[in-house]
Each structure stands twice: as C-alpha cells, then as structure tokens.
Design a protein around this motif. Sequence first.
Motif, PDB file in Angstrom:
ATOM      1  N   LYS A 128      57.713  51.252  24.830  1.00  0.00           N
ATOM      2  CA  LYS A 128      58.261  50.217  25.812  1.00  0.00           C
ATOM      3  C   LYS A 128      57.400  50.132  27.105  1.00  0.00           C
ATOM      4  N   THR A 129      56.975  51.129  27.746  1.00  0.00           N
ATOM      5  CA  THR A 129      56.249  51.377  28.955  1.00  0.00           C
ATOM      6  C   THR A 129      54.746  50.768  28.458  1.00  0.00           C
ATOM      7  N   GLU A 130      54.001  51.295  27.425  1.00  0.00           N
ATOM      8  CA  GLU A 130      52.829  50.976  26.892  1.00  0.00           C
ATOM      9  C   GLU A 130      52.674  49.582  26.583  1.00  0.00           C
ATOM     10  N   GLN A 131      53.931  48.882  25.984  1.00  0.00           N
ATOM     11  CA  GLN A 131      53.926  47.473  25.624  1.00  0.00           C
ATOM     12  C   GLN A 131      53.819  46.665  26.835  1.00  0.00           C
ATOM     13  N   TYR A 132      54.693  47.338  27.993  1.00  0.00           N
ATOM     14  CA  TYR A 132      54.621  46.510  29.334  1.00  0.00           C
ATOM     15  C   TYR A 132      53.180  46.525  30.034  1.00  0.00           C
ATOM     16  N   ASN A 133      52.736  47.697  29.883  1.00  0.00           N
ATOM     17  CA  ASN A 133      51.368  47.583  30.680  1.00  0.00           C
ATOM     18  C   ASN A 133      50.344  46.681  29.782  1.00  0.00           C
ATOM     19  N   GLN A 134      50.356  46.741  28.508  1.00  0.00           N
ATOM     20  CA  GLN A 134      49.606  45.612  27.719  1.00  0.00           C
ATOM     21  C   GLN A 134      49.555  44.308  28.348  1.00  0.00           C
ATOM     22  N   SER A 135      50.635  44.012  28.899  1.00  0.00           N
ATOM     23  CA  SER A 135      51.209  42.616  29.015  1.00  0.00           C
ATOM     24  C   SER A 135      51.185  42.191  30.762  1.00  0.00           C
ATOM     25  N   ILE A 136      50.524  43.165  31.569  1.00  0.00           N
ATOM     26  CA  ILE A 136      50.413  43.043  32.883  1.00  0.00           C
ATOM     27  C   ILE A 136      49.622  41.721  33.427  1.00  0.00           C
ATOM     28  N   HIS A 137      48.552  41.290  32.656  1.00  0.00           N
ATOM     29  CA  HIS A 137      47.692  39.999  32.793  1.00  0.00           C
ATOM     30  C   HIS A 137      48.494  38.937  32.818  1.00  0.00           C
ATOM     31  N   LEU A 138      49.325  38.880  31.465  1.00  0.00           N
ATOM     32  CA  LEU A 138      50.145  37.728  31.167  1.00  0.00           C
ATOM     33  C   LEU A 138      51.105  37.514  32.279  1.00  0.00           C
ATOM     34  N   MET A 139      51.918  38.675  32.846  1.00  0.00           N
ATOM     35  CA  MET A 139      52.831  38.594  33.550  1.00  0.00           C
ATOM     36  C   MET A 139      52.431  38.241  35.051  1.00  0.00           C
ATOM     37  N   ASP A 140      51.223  38.558  35.277  1.00  0.00           N
ATOM     38  CA  ASP A 140      50.620  37.860  36.462  1.00  0.00           C
ATOM     39  C   ASP A 140      50.550  36.583  36.759  1.00  0.00           C
ATOM     40  N   ASN A 141      49.889  36.112  35.513  1.00  0.00           N
ATOM     41  CA  ASN A 141      49.635  34.718  35.326  1.00  0.00           C
ATOM     42  C   ASN A 141      50.877  33.835  35.242  1.00  0.00           C
ATOM     43  N   LEU A 142      52.076  34.193  34.631  1.00  0.00           N
ATOM     44  CA  LEU A 142      53.210  33.524  34.685  1.00  0.00           C
ATOM     45  C   LEU A 142      53.836  33.569  36.111  1.00  0.00           C
ATOM     46  N   SER A 143      53.647  34.581  36.520  1.00  0.00           N
ATOM     47  CA  SER A 143      54.219  34.710  38.252  1.00  0.00           C
ATOM     48  C   SER A 143      53.772  33.610  38.939  1.00  0.00           C
ATOM     49  N   GLN A 144      52.536  33.479  38.937  1.00  0.00           N
ATOM     50  CA  GLN A 144      52.025  32.288  39.808  1.00  0.00           C
ATOM     51  C   GLN A 144      52.488  30.872  39.413  1.00  0.00           C
ATOM     52  N   LEU A 145      52.688  30.777  38.171  1.00  0.00           N
ATOM     53  CA  LEU A 145      53.342  29.354  37.647  1.00  0.00           C
ATOM     54  C   LEU A 145      54.634  29.547  38.252  1.00  0.00           C
ATOM     55  N   VAL A 146      55.583  30.451  38.130  1.00  0.00           N
ATOM     56  CA  VAL A 146      56.953  30.384  38.407  1.00  0.00           C
ATOM     57  C   VAL A 146      57.124  30.303  39.974  1.00  0.00           C
ATOM     58  N   VAL A 147      56.297  30.962  40.692  1.00  0.00           N
ATOM     59  CA  VAL A 147      56.405  30.806  42.346  1.00  0.00           C
ATOM     60  C   VAL A 147      56.125  29.579  42.633  1.00  0.00           C
ATOM     61  N   ASP A 148      55.005  28.912  41.937  1.00  0.00           N
ATOM     62  CA  ASP A 148      54.722  27.498  42.296  1.00  0.00           C
ATOM     63  C   ASP A 148      55.778  26.434  42.112  1.00  0.00           C
ATOM     64  N   ILE A 149      56.556  26.795  40.904  1.00  0.00           N
ATOM     65  CA  ILE A 149      57.649  25.893  40.608  1.00  0.00           C
ATOM     66  C   ILE A 149      58.777  26.156  41.890  1.00  0.00           C
ATOM     67  N   ILE A 150      58.902  27.399  42.194  1.00  0.00           N
ATOM     68  CA  ILE A 150      60.088  27.791  43.061  1.00  0.00           C
ATOM     69  C   ILE A 150      59.707  27.197  44.493  1.00  0.00           C
ATOM     70  N   ASP A 151      58.386  27.215  44.941  1.00  0.00           N
ATOM     71  CA  ASP A 151      57.944  26.752  46.118  1.00  0.00           C
ATOM     72  C   ASP A 151      58.343  25.202  46.496  1.00  0.00           C
TER      73      ASP A 151
END
Length: 441
Positions: A151-174
């Motif tokens: 599970k940890t390895e899977q999480y680490n493989q997805s960090i780039h995707l999570m960073d990109n999605l975070s920016q989108l979500v924060v923009d909607i929230i703001d």
Amino acid sequence: MCECTDMSLDMKTPRNIYLSAFYKRSFAYHTVKNRMPVIITQLLDTLTRNKDSIVAEFGENSREDLKQVIGELSKFKYEVQTNKPLTKLVGEETDVRIYNDYIAKQASEEGETTHFNTIWLLAECYMYKRIKEMFTLTATLKDFDYFKSSKTEQYNQSIHLMDNLSQLVVDIIDNHETCDRKQAILKMLKLNLWGNKCDLSISLGKVEGPGQLHDIKALDQFILADDSEKIYQALITNDNNNIIDIVLDNSGYEVFTDLCLMDILTTFSLAKKIRFHVKAIPWFISDVMEKDFLWTLQQSKDCKNSYRQQLGSRWTEYLANGQWQVMVHHFWTCPYEFKFMSQFAPDLYELLTESKLVIFKGDLNYRKLFGEKNWDPTLSPEEALQGFLPAKLCTLRTIKADIVVGLKPGQAEICHKTDEKWMEKGDYGLIQFMSKLPKNV
C-alpha cells in the motif's frame, strides 16, 4: 494438473447463477486457480524478504511466529490449489461465527464446501480472513499489516497525480462561492470513479504508475452507465438526512480521490456529517483500514506540496471537529452480499438508513451490492439489489469482475467484441444510482 480442474465444468457461468470457480470459463475460475495462489506466493515472498525488518519491529520472539505463519501460508496455498474443503476458522468473534455458519450451511445444501465448488465471494473472502487468522493466532504479530508495504509503494507511485489533483481541488474550494457547483461535483465524481482503477488485488500486488486518470473527457467513452445527474440531484436535495456515507475500497490514490470528493461536498455544505466506512483487517491487499486512512491524512499534512498540505490540514480538522467520522464494522469483511446486512448486521443497516446518500466504491462492493450472480447485463440495478435499499445508493466502480447490471441492450456485446476480457481489466466504468425498489421486490 491439480485435482480442482477435474471437478470444474468447461462452460461459462449460466445466467442468474452464483459466480463460482465451478465454471471454467469464468473470472472466478481464473481467480481461484491462478490469482489466489499468486497472491499467497507473493505474500510468502514479502514475509521472507522482509523477515529481518519485521523482527526488528516486533521483537526477537516474532521470528518463530513468522516461521509459523510462513508454514501455514504454504499449507493453505496447497489447500487452494488442490481444492480442499474450507476448514472452520478459530475464535469466538462475530465474524468468525458468521463464516463458520455459512460454510456449514453451504455444505449442507451443496455438499462439501471447497474452493472451486462454492460461491466465489465466499472463497475469495475466506482466503483473506484465513490469512488474517494465521497472524491473529501468533503472540507477536496480531497487529501486523502484512500488506502495508504494498500500500505504501502504491501511494508513493501516485504522488504526482495527488499533487495535481490537490491543486484542482484547492482551486474549487477557494472559489466555491462563485464557481459552477454542479460542474465541479460532476467532475469530481468522474475523477473519483477512475481512481478505482488502482487496485492491487487485481494487479496481483504489482504496483504500477496509475496512468492518465485526470483526462476525464478522454475517458468518458468508457463509462457504460452514467447517473451523475441523478446523484447530483440527490446531493442537493434538502431533507432531514444530512449525512453522507461512503464505503471505501482501495488505499493510495483512490482513497485520496475519495477524500477530495468528500471535501468538495463538505465545502458546498451538502452534508453536515460524512462517515467513511473502512475495513477492520488487511483486506484484498489494498483496501483501506482506519490506520491507512489516518496515515494518508498525515502524509498529506506533512508533504512538501502546499496544495496537498492544505488539504491534509483541512481533513484533519474535519475529523477533529466531528464533521468527518471513520467507522469500522466487521460486516464489510464478511462473505455475505448486502441483501443479508439487515440479518447479520442490523446495527449497520439501521445506521445507513440515516443517510442522504450511501456511496459504494469499487468492485468487491459492487459484487456484494448486486448479489454475486451472473445477471443479464440489462437487468435494472434496483432489481439486482434484491431488496437492499436502506437509503439512496450509488456505486462508482471500474469493472474488474464478470458481473454487471444496468446496461443498455447491446452494450455488453459491443464491449465483448472489442475485448473478450473487457470485464476483468478495469478499463470500463460505471456511475449508477438507485433510489426505489421495484414493486415486486
């Protein structure tokens, strides 16, 4: 050739019959014959490879316990491969009794309950419960999460995707007071759907890059049923139920998308409380347990990406103030489909009746939701529920098992012509909504 192949029929699963490895031309057969032994083998390899680090964490006394577990796993692998009967589990816990009673019931109705001649759902769930029992019976490894490294390895493989999605979500929230609320939610539903592709039980524990899961316009062609509009209408309906329940599936990128979707719904004040339902034990390799959920929040809160860090802090605050709640129940790791929930977990069923919307994530929840049968693909989801409807429900699932309902005539045939294994790979998605049972149910 193992004994099991002599007992299975070389045919597809008949319509309206429970999925089972008894039928050779089924994904259930492929799972029991090939996938389950591979999963056990990979767990054996992981335990052997990481033996020293496990002993360092759990103490020198765990060395003998680990040796015992490795021996039990090897024995169990042989039982699966040679189609031995499902043996009774040990213990007095509620779920242990449920498993043992179910195995006895199947044996009384259908003869000896073996891995290949019983319901696929029982055989597969039993494997994970049996593995857990091996660790539970040790003195030192009762709380060891033997799937955590994957599970940890899977999480680490997805960090780039999570960073990109975070920016989108924060923009909607703001900009939530001025943005198009409907379009924001519909977009998040689809992003959340495609996060379900990241499933380690389907990839047999192999961790790969999640791919391009943010290009939802390109992926729209692969959504075979899309009730997003109905789900949105259910979310914005003002009634006395201000709770949303979400029954989680996979850790890593998928649960991150779950958190993002729930943050958007919280930000738009569409629920006063959101309840996240997680597994009580390590389950189907990558399923979310409470400690995985909390670990994901902490990782986000401590990361270097400012957008993901902001979300991690928000989510931690939601938990602290009670807007969000993590819930554990033994029924989620039982072998029964959900039509039996009111019988075996009446407290959980009653809890879900309080909900404005219950969201079921992923393939296993889909199988349990619709009864693990080879339904006609055009059967309505409401009918396939077989009476289970504690509240308005929706399911977000990429197809990784040979069960599907709610398709239009001809859709399944077109997919089959494109790829005979279209129901096994997670390439196609479903966003389905249910609010009323047929009159004859």
